[in-house]
Enzyme design. Structure first.
Site, short mmCIF file in Angstrom:
data_model
loop_
_atom_site.label_atom_id
_atom_site.label_comp_id
_atom_site.label_asym_id
_atom_site.label_seq_id
_atom_site.Cartn_x
_atom_site.Cartn_y
_atom_site.Cartn_z
N CYS A 83 0.84 -1.21 0.00
CA CYS A 83 0.00 0.00 0.00
C CYS A 83 0.87 1.25 0.00
CB CYS A 83 -0.92 -0.01 1.22
SG CYS A 83 -2.10 -1.34 1.27
N ASP A 493 -24.22 50.81 -14.12
CA ASP A 493 -25.47 50.06 -14.01
C ASP A 493 -26.26 50.66 -12.86
OD1 ASP A 493 -27.32 47.79 -14.32
OD2 ASP A 493 -26.49 47.18 -12.39
#
Length: 792
Positions: A83, A493
């Site tokens: 592993c 805006d």
């Protein structure tokens, strides 16, 4: 897909080093690089992440250091050594990992990471993807914070050693100054030749070793830098003096130049020390931002509060923030209220009150109450991480003027070497005195200031963008920094930019019960005007509407508590057979009519309040001769009312989101200059991208902020003028720096060649040039936004 990374580089001594590294990196296929001497970093764009080792190898082959960082993980779930081997092979194959060792017995993974490509979090995810558990062991803060802290510790150690060397050099050089005074006729006695040699030698070869090392690395790579000039000039003076002493013996006393080489090295070493300190100061903004992120967070696990590394916090976790603590990650308050100090993030000088449902920024200081928050963004997605990345990206850019400087720097040292050689030969032929010819040539070598040229532009950019970020103005790139101060017209805006973006009910002509039924129906709508009506009922439980029908552009209908309710404009009322009276005067408000069971029940007047800062923001821009326009999807009358109220140049009404781009292009054609767009919503993103400078309000959408080239971290339109100001101030500083850097060279080199500058004075001027450029850049740190001063 292009991958952009930042690679730290150590060991550069001047701008020529940066230019040489950049040239070598750009020779690699698929790699584009820009090396910043002031930041000691390379901004590298890769076509493939597998190219990173080639980039690092190229930098190291040229004799410079690319530091790597060590990261440890505790790995769980391994059942055998196989592993461990599998994890090790998988990690070693990842681009950006220099080495990987996984020990099954200790369940420890130890890695060396190259900077820029992989974060510890990404490595942890890779281990988890293999089916194992992983927890970061070493390092309670982000990997880049670890790197910064380690680098700062090393810099402090190096600065302390450099200061000690400068002091020793000064003590050794001081007695040699008597030789200068004797040669000038101010003293009748001077040190014997052996004493001058004994004092000058440690300065030349111990204190001056850094110049020899740098010169060797440059010459080995077939290049030249400042170290070559210093090493050549001081060596010439030293070895010629040594030759005179060895050949003439005691008769050489009074004709030696040991004091010149020693004093030059001492003065330039002092200048480099001051330069390093000043350069660190220009980079303080990034360090301050990184320091905002706390090491630990108090996390709710099960029924207990536990302290964990901030890197372990995940989106959705519940956290507690005590009084005086920093908010660990971006989140939303789910319990408690407090005043938060967000000044370093948004530039807002006063604490802001936050309560349940409000968003909080990671790095803000909790001032007065205990808060429970739910993490919303963590890691690289957090606001703080994005701010840091944005500031770094801006600071790594190169101004157009820097391209000229780079071309000059590429040939600067060779040209100076040629001028020095010609000076030596011409003086020797003309005056017949090799000693005097040598002094003039040495003066030419040491007066040359490649460092000042290399620092002039980046030092100003780093300081300017840093101080802007400290006041809540994030500038994306150098191109924006150059353009912002030249804006001729600007389009705002309306909703969320000049207004608060939250309509409220100004008046209601009917009874309370009718308003309650109308609010119940509006629960089925997401329109801001609908939410304004719902909010009038506070915590009152409202009935669920049935048979809801939304009429696009007209209104909404439905059944509430057995009553048929209709809310909308006169056109909707007309379909019910109702005739309503529309007032002639327009005050900027929106009117909706409410009918219950086909009977007119009342008129709701709703309005989105103007921000209190909008009027002074527009007035400031108009006073500068910048045209200011309004764009909105609303009807002509209310838009014209707001434009007149704010004193705007004009307005565009009834504009759909796609139409905003056309308005930007039309205005650019009209004013024949640069046009900026200021917005906060998703529908503003195309116009922000189309404008020469897109400015996003930080209270708006992520899309707008990603598209814009400037982000204002707080909803204050006055910051628009401040962004223009810091752009102008930075550009002015760049021009000043370049003037002084070129002036030192254009004036100093001819004076030295003509014999009007002694080598000692030339060395002092060289040291002064870099310090002067950096000091001028640091004056930008005193800049204050007008909006910030007004709020104090």
């Amino acid at each position: 897909m292009t991958i952009s990374i930042q690679v730290p580089i150590r060991g550069m001594s001047c701008a020529n080093c940066a230019s040489r590294i950049g040239t070598a990196l750009n020779r690699i296929d698929g790699v584009e690089a820009s090396v910043n001497f002031a930041l000691e970093q390379a901004a590298v764009a890769l076509q493939s992440e597998t190219q990173l080792p080639d980039v690092v190898a190229s930098i190291r082959q040229q004799g410079y250091e690319v530091p790597s960082e060590g990261v440890d993980f505790q790995v769980s779930g391994m059942s055998c050594a196989a592993c461990a081997s599998r994890i090790e092979r998988a990690l070693a194959a990842l681009p950006g990992i220099e080495s990987a060792e996984v020990n099954f017995a200790t369940e420890l993974a130890r890695l060396r990471l190259l900077p820029g490509l992989l974060s510890p979090a990404a490595v942890r995810d890779q281990i988890v993807a293999l089916g194992f558990g992983a927890e970061l062991v070493r390092g309670s803060v982000t990997s880049r914070q670890q790197q910064l802290q380690a680098r700062e510790a090393q810099e402090r150690t190096e600065a302390k050693r450099a200061l000690g060397q400068v002091v020793i050099a000064a003590l050794l050089t001081l007695p040699l100054l008597m030789g200068m005074f004797a040669m000038a006729g101010l003293l009748s006695w001077h040190l014997p030749a052996w004493a001058e040699w004994a004092l000058a030698t440690p300065v030349q070869f111990w204190i001056g070793a850094r110049f020899y090392r740098g010169a060797w690395l440059a010459l080995k790579n077939k290049a030249a830098n400042m170290d070559v000039l210093v090493a050549t000039g001081t060596s010439a003076a030293y070895f010629y003096s040594l030759y005179l002493w060895l050949s003439l013996g005691a008769e050489a006393s009074g004709h030696l130049y040991f004091e010149a080489s020693a004093l030059i090295i001492t003065l330039i070493s002092l200048g480099k020390l001051l330069e390093t300190r000043a350069r660190r100061s220009t980079q303080s903004a990034i360090r301050e931002l990184m320091a905002l992120r706390p090491d630990t967070a108090t996390l709710l696990r099960g029924e207990e509060w536990v302290s964990v590394s901030v890197d372990e916090v995940l989106r959705g976790d519940t956290l507690r923030v005590l009084v005086g603590e920093r908010v660990p990650v971006d989140g939303r308050i789910i319990q408690g209220s407090s005043e938060l100090d967000e000044s370093i993030l948004t530039g807002e000088s006063m604490p802001v009150l936050r309560g349940v449902g409000d968003a909080v920024l990671g790095g803000a200081i909790n001032g007065s109450g205990v808060l429970t928050i739910q993490a919303t963004t963590v890691g690289e997605d957090s606001s703080l991480s994005k701010i840091i990345a944005l500031v770094e990206r801006a600071q790594m850019g190169k101004a157009p003027l820097q391209q000229l400087v780079d071309r000059v720097s590429a040939v600067f040292v060779p040209v100076v070497m040629v001028i020095a050689l010609l000076t030596l030969l011409l003086w020797w032929v003309w005056a017949g005195d090799f000693g005097q010819a040598l002094l003039a040539a040495v003066a030419v070598l040491v007066i040359a200031c490649p460092c000042a040229l290399g620092l002039a532009t980046p030092a100003a950019i780093v300081t300017g963008t840093g101080v802007a970020a400290r006041h809540g103005i994030l500038i994306k790139d150098v191109d924006t920094l150059q353009k912002a101060h030249a804006i001729k017209a600007l389009i705002f805006d309306k909703t969320g930019t000049l207004t608060e973006g939250r309509p409220v009910l100004q008046s209601w002509s009917g009874d309370a019960d009718s308003l309650r039924l109308a609010a119940a129906l509006q629960q089925a709508s997401e329109h801001p005007l609908a939410r304004a009506m719902v909010e009038t009922q506070g915590e009152l439980a409202l009935a669920e509407p049935r048979e809801v029908e939304v009429r696009i552009g007209a209104g909404i209908q439905g059944v509430v508590e057995g009553h048929r309710v209709a809310i909308g404009n006169p056109a909707l009322m007309a379909t019910l057979g109702l005739v309503v009276e529309v007032p002639e005067s327009q005050d900027g408000a929106t009117r909706v009519w409410v009918a219950i069971d086909n009977t007119l029940a009342g008129v709701a007047v709703l309005a989105d309040k103007l921000r209190p800062e909008s009027r002074p923001a527009v007035a400031e821009l108009v006073s500068r001769g910048i045209e200011s326009w309004l764009v909105s999807g609303d009807a002509a009358a209310p838009v014209a009312h707001i434009a007149a109220k704010l004193g705007l140049t004009g307005a565009f009404d009834s504009v759909l989101p796609d139409g905003k781009v056309a308005k930007v292009e039309a205005l650019r054609e009209q004013v024949q200059g640069l046009v900026a767009m200021v917005g906060d919503g998703v529908n503003d993103a195309p116009a922000l991208a189309a404008a020469d400078v897109g400015i996003a309000m930080g209270s708006g959408s992520d899309v707008a902020m990603e598209t814009a080239s400037i982000t204002l971290m707080r909803a204050d339109p006055r910051l628009v003028a401040d962004a223009i100001d810091i752009s102008a101030a930075t550009w002015r500083t760049i021009r000043q720096n370049l003037f002084w850097a070129f002036a030192f060279n254009v004036i100093g080199i001819p004076l030295a060649a003509l014999g009007y500058l002694s080598p000692e004075l030339a060395g002092a001027a060289m040291a002064l040039s870099s310090v002067m450029v950096l000091s001028n850049s640091l004056l930008l740190k005193r800049w204050q936004p007008k909006a910030g001063r007004a709020s104090r």
